[in-house]
Scaffold this active site. Structure first.
Site, PDB file in Angstrom:
ATOM      1  N   ASP A  28      24.374  27.297 -46.481  1.00 55.17           N
ATOM      2  CA  ASP A  28      23.214  26.867 -46.254  1.00 55.17           C
ATOM      3  C   ASP A  28      23.010  25.403 -45.998  1.00 55.17           C
ATOM      4  O   ASP A  28      23.112  24.683 -47.328  1.00 55.17           O
ATOM      5  CB  ASP A  28      22.243  27.553 -47.280  1.00 55.17           C
ATOM      6  CG  ASP A  28      20.551  27.360 -46.849  1.00 55.17           C
ATOM      7  OD1 ASP A  28      20.396  26.401 -45.793  1.00 55.17           O
ATOM      8  OD2 ASP A  28      19.920  27.889 -47.335  1.00 55.17           O
ATOM      9  N   SER A  38      13.108  31.904 -46.894  1.00 58.02           N
ATOM     10  CA  SER A  38      13.120  30.361 -47.288  1.00 58.02           C
ATOM     11  C   SER A  38      11.879  30.252 -48.040  1.00 58.02           C
ATOM     12  O   SER A  38      11.821  30.561 -49.149  1.00 58.02           O
ATOM     13  CB  SER A  38      12.994  29.601 -45.726  1.00 58.02           C
ATOM     14  OG  SER A  38      13.064  28.166 -45.937  1.00 58.02           O
ATOM     15  N   HIS A  63      21.173  28.934 -43.127  1.00 62.25           N
ATOM     16  CA  HIS A  63      20.079  29.182 -43.713  1.00 62.25           C
ATOM     17  C   HIS A  63      19.557  30.580 -43.201  1.00 62.25           C
ATOM     18  O   HIS A  63      18.730  31.289 -43.744  1.00 62.25           O
ATOM     19  CB  HIS A  63      18.993  28.114 -43.320  1.00 62.25           C
ATOM     20  CG  HIS A  63      17.624  28.075 -44.030  1.00 62.25           C
ATOM     21  ND1 HIS A  63      17.568  28.121 -45.479  1.00 62.25           N
ATOM     22  CD2 HIS A  63      16.649  28.288 -43.603  1.00 62.25           C
ATOM     23  CE1 HIS A  63      16.190  28.310 -45.617  1.00 62.25           C
ATOM     24  NE2 HIS A  63      15.547  28.231 -44.619  1.00 62.25           N
TER      25      HIS A  63
END
Length: 812
Positions: A748, A675, A782
């Site tokens: 995502d 991330s 994610h």
């Protein structure tokens, strides 16, 4: 059927229906690491403990470790910022319960709770009186709620298979444990609306002169058909079920209900209902809504507030009007809520930002003010003493948080209210912990208060030597402390809950570097705890990990900012030998050096690894510096002005320390992150020559695609054009010459990290002759949840760093 659903269905048919295609995929697609890694990945997570509200017993709940690709391929509707499993009519889930046992906290004896075989249950919830528990059974074409008597070993279905938990919890108990509230979809709702073959109208949005700065949300409502689908799946009818008889009755009307809460005396309920038109720029949490007051039978009494869609809320601001409503406990029916006094705009100067109000039954006249807060409201703790509470407020510019004691029966002034806790939010060394709650005889969860002065605090216990969790007794008015347990340096022990209503016994979780976490009981008296007695004896999931050596290391940036990380040595480490190394990090913002340099680690815990953890590299001959501190220090408004310089300095300090310790070669160190950590990886490869290669998972690399702020950045692209450009690794893709592996979930949903971020980054690096590999994982979000995706990701990471770090230069 919409375009997205049709695409997913076709993929599912290809993947799961055709043996020949499956054979091709097995040969060319998903890969599996060696058996040792697979065995560890497949080890179930240890059961979680859910203690009976009345003590004496608990539930040991074991859940699935991963999902399957088939689970992830389940048809979804992407609406209003949510992923709805359409055949289940529930939000997308990450786990299901596999088994439940009843645990006697006095003897440690366990009794299995029989669940229907092969069924998928959600997490169980005890009734306030501790006699029963409920759990949702998730199944295609209709989920339902079950009721269990763990002491008799019986379970039965309570609701029909029409559970609708899209906007609401799957169920909730009344305070007296006699009623279970369950949201169901309407009986005659029919089939889902079909998408038109041809669009009924162009997609049109319009604005005129009103500022609407909204961060980048995904899965928004985009078409008229989306609106119909959202209304179809989200509309629910709440039922109240008599637990003794199993009979259900409608409670309130069918509507887009997103919350329902009953007053302590059970005579009123507050309902939050979503209203049309549905916004196409914000998620459901900011949709237009109203608050209704209902009577004991769910009949409408009055509308308390109506709120428009939050499309014009300033960045890091709040709505105006009623927000965060709750019922005052230990009062029959007093409704409280917060309202902004600064227009909800944190950029506006104001003596007071928020006001807490109360409205007493029978809800005539005007609400009364309890207190005006100089900073933004951030929560309230209610004690088991009538009208006593502790209110919290927070300043986003200084990151300062403060709590005050208030009397909810009258008007208080912030300047005269006693301040109990006051610190920088990031200052973990001075964090006194969180209040411990218990459910009282009336079924209300309240912070424990003894002798009108003393509370119990459960804290992480951050220290310069690592986390040392504690349970302590604390005097709210003098600050006097009595520690009951404090974790030592050899054993990591943390408080779980009290085991009895007399507060004479506690349950803790204990582990050390050789032994995984298990549950223990301790008797307490005179502010101290007796010897721990084991309740469970979970076996190590990977016995070989007991031999992994780790230590806390400290070092400094060139400008004196103190840094730290947990250094893990490879399995079968030999002193004096240098190994390939990996730095795993995530950059975080701090307002000052003193908080940035605090240690946030624990080296006395068992090295449990799972999922796609970077620690799997310990089994492949790598040194790993885990959670290396990469701080960005400065005023929250301008700290990113030298983001690249600060992360580069932090990374250089980490590399220098590894080389200085003699455990790594300077030219065989890789950098990895997830991330915002992936964003960091790409920037470090673009702006430094510190690393041989990088792994970047689920990152965002082009900040012009998040133009209204990201992470702690509150300026817009147009206010800080140069900063956005300089921080964007995409802008500097031509400088990335070290190999980089990009991984991303195809679905995502995280704001900002659209899959296109990795796809465009791959194209940019490829277009400049760099070495890059892009892996897009079907159906993943994610983080990566399917067993197939987890194993494949590990192989990709192993191969990448083996080639470009461990064996760097061999093929040149």
């Amino acid at each position: 059927m919409g375009k997205n659903e049709l695409t997913r269905l076709l993929i599912c048919l290809l993947v799961f229906s055709l043996p020949a295609v499956n054979h091709i995929m097995a040969r060319q697609g998903y890969r599996v690491p060696d058996k040792q890694i697979v065995k560890i990945v497949d080890k179930p997570n240890p059961p979680q403990l859910t203690i009976n509200p009345q003590g004496k017993t608990a539930l040991l709940v074991e859940s699935t470790t991963q999902l399957s690709l088939e689970d992830l391929a389940e048809p979804q509707a992407r609406l209003a910022g949510m992923r709805i499993l359409t055949r289940y009519n529930i939000p997308k889930r990450s786990y299901y319960v596999q088994s439940i046992q009843l645990l006697d906290l006095a003897t440690g004896k366990t009794t299995p709770i029989k669940l229907p075989e092969g069924k998928k249950f959600g997490h169980p919830t005890w009734s306030p009186d501790g006699k029963l528990f409920a759990a949702a059974l998730y199944q295609k074409d209709g989920s339902e709620v079950w009721l269990f008597d763990p002491f008799k070993g019986t379970g039965k279905r309570l609701s029909p298979p029409r559970l609708n938990s899209v906007l609401l919890s799957p169920f909730w108990w009344s305070r007296d444990s006699r009623t279970l509230y369950v949201p169901l979809w309407p009986e005659k709702r029919g089939v889902p609306p079909e998408a038109p073959l041809l669009p009924e109208t162009p997609e049109i949005q319009e604005t005129s002169g009103r500022v609407s700065q909204v961060r980048t949300f995904q899965d928004l409502i985009q078409t008229d058909h989306d609106e119909k689908l959202f209304e179809y799946y989200a509309t629910s009818q709440v039922y109240s079920y008599n637990v003794a008889t199993g009979r259900g009755a409608k409670f309130g009307p069918p509507a887009l209900i997103s919350s329902v809460s009953s007053s302590p005396d059970g005579k009123y309920a507050l309902a939050k209902i979503i209203e049309k038109p549905f916004s196409r720029t914000v998620t459901v949490g900011r949709f237009a809504h109203r608050y209704e007051l209902w009577d004991i039978n769910g009949r409408h009494l009055k509308t308390l507030a109506q709120q428009p869609a939050g499309e014009e809320i300033p960045i890091e601001g709040v709505i105006t009007g009623m927000r965060s409503p709750f019922w005052q406990r230990m009062q029959p029916a007093t409704l409280c809520w917060v309202e902004a006094l600064d227009g909800g705009d944190p950029n506006r100067s104001a003596e007071f930002r928020d006001v807490l109000k109360a409205y007493d039954a029978p809800f005539q006249g005007k609400p009364r003010e309890i207190i005006r807060l100089p900073m933004r409201y951030s929560g309230l703790d209610q004690f088991n003493k009538k009208d006593m509470a502790m209110i919290w407020d927070y300043d986003r510019d200084t990151k300062w948080i403060k709590s005050r004691i208030i009397d909810m029966s009258r008007t208080n002034t912030a300047s005269e209210s006693r301040v109990v806790f006051s610190r920088n939010y990031s200052d973990q060394y001075n964090d006194e912990g969180t209040l411990v709650y218990r459910i009282n005889s009336a079924g209300e969860s309240l912070a424990i208060l003894e002798d009108d002065n003393w509370v119990y605090l459960d804290g992480r216990g951050a220290t310069p030597e690592g986390f040392r969790p504690f349970l302590r007794r604390y005097n709210l008015f003098t600050g006097e402390k009595h520690d009951i347990i404090v974790s030592g340096s050899e054993v990591f022990e943390s408080f779980v809950d009290f085991a009895d209503n007399e507060l004479k016994t506690i349950v803790t979780s204990r582990e050390d570097v050789e032994t995984p976490a298990n549950y223990f009981v301790r008797n307490i008296s005179d502010y101290s705890a007796g010897e721990p007695v084991a309740l469970t004896a979970f076996e190590p999931p990977a016995p070989e990990l007991a031999n992994v050596k780790k230590e806390l290391i400290k070092y400094e940036r060139d400008d004196g900012v103190p840094l730290s990380g947990t250094l893990y040595y490879p399995l079968n480490y030999k002193p004096g030998r240098r190994y390939p190394a990996i730095v795993w990090a995530y950059p975080r913002e701090y307002t000052d050096i003193s908080t940035a340099g605090q240690v946030r680690a624990a080296t006395n815990r068992y090295a449990r690894i799972s999922g796609t953890s970077i620690l799997f590299f310990l089994l492949r001959g790598y040194v790993v510096l885990d959670n290396a501190t990469i701080p960005v220090v400065g005023d929250p408004l301008t700290a990113n002005d030298n983001f690249v310089e600060q992360i580069s300095a932090g990374a250089k300090a980490a590399v220098d320390k590894l080389v200085e310790l003699g455990v790594a070669d300077r030219d065989r160190i890789g950098i990895a992150g997830h991330s915002y950590g992936a964003f960091m990886v790409a920037n470090l490869l673009a702006h430094t020559d510190l690393f041989a290669a990088g792994i970047a998972r689920s990152g965002a690399y082009n900040r012009t695609l998040t133009p209204f702020g990201f992470q702690g950045e509150r300026r817009t692209f147009w206010e800080a054009r140069d900063i956005y450009t300089h921080m964007s690794a995409f802008t500097h893709a031509d400088k990335i010459k070290e190999p980089i592996l990009l991984l991303h979930g195809a679905d995502d949903p995280n704001p900002g990290t659209f899959p296109i971020q990795s796809q465009r980054m791959f194209g940019a690096i490829k277009g400049h002759g760099g070495t890059v590999r892009l892996v897009v994982l079907p159906f993943e979000g994610h983080s990566y949840e399917a067993r197939e995706s987890i194993l494949h990701t590990l192989v990709e990471m192993f191969d990448w760093f083996d080639t470009h770090v461990k064996h760097r230069g061999r093929n040149r």
